[in-house]
Design an enzyme around this catalytic site. Sequence first.
Site, PDB file in Angstrom:
ATOM      1  N   ASP A   1       0.858  -1.187   0.000  1.00 24.40           N
ATOM      2  CA  ASP A   1       0.000   0.000   0.000  1.00 24.40           C
ATOM      3  C   ASP A   1       0.902   1.247   0.000  1.00 24.40           C
ATOM      4  OD1 ASP A   1       0.972   0.282   2.606  1.00 24.40           O
ATOM      5  OD2 ASP A   1      -0.901  -0.358   3.547  1.00 24.40           O
ATOM      6  N   ALA A   2       0.333   2.397   0.175  1.00 23.70           N
ATOM      7  CA  ALA A   2       1.086   3.655   0.123  1.00 23.70           C
ATOM      8  C   ALA A   2       2.139   3.748   1.223  1.00 23.70           C
ATOM      9  CB  ALA A   2       0.127   4.841   0.204  1.00 23.70           C
TER      10      ALA A   2
END
Length: 136
Positions: A17-18
């Site tokens: 994810d980020a």
Amino acid sequence: MNKKFFFSVRVYYEDTDAGGVVYNANYVKFLERARTEWLRAHGIEQHGLLEKGFGFVVVSMQVDFKRSARLDDELLVSCDISDVRASSAVFHQDITDSDGNVYVRATTKIASVDLNRKRPTGIPPEIKEVFLSECD
């Protein structure tokens, strides 16, 4: 005797994810890859099964997330089989690191399916023999 199979997975940017943490659904992909490689290591090629109108489908999965893997981690996905039935089998899998830290524990039940009829079917005898030889 049950022999645990191991498949190595490197965490890539696309798996995260980020924040650089592995996205939860990607652990399921790692588990799938390990089961596929387990089959291949035992001489079972899925493309050959598909050509015959036969395949395996996941019918249930219990996944316990224990800790988060991160970008560039190298993970080991283990795979062993138990509880072989006429048309299904159960795989137990862990995702760990080289130090033995557990990231995921999973139990997956697969079923054999006649893909042309879209119905359950018995595991072919030659495959069932392999499953039973590796079962507890």
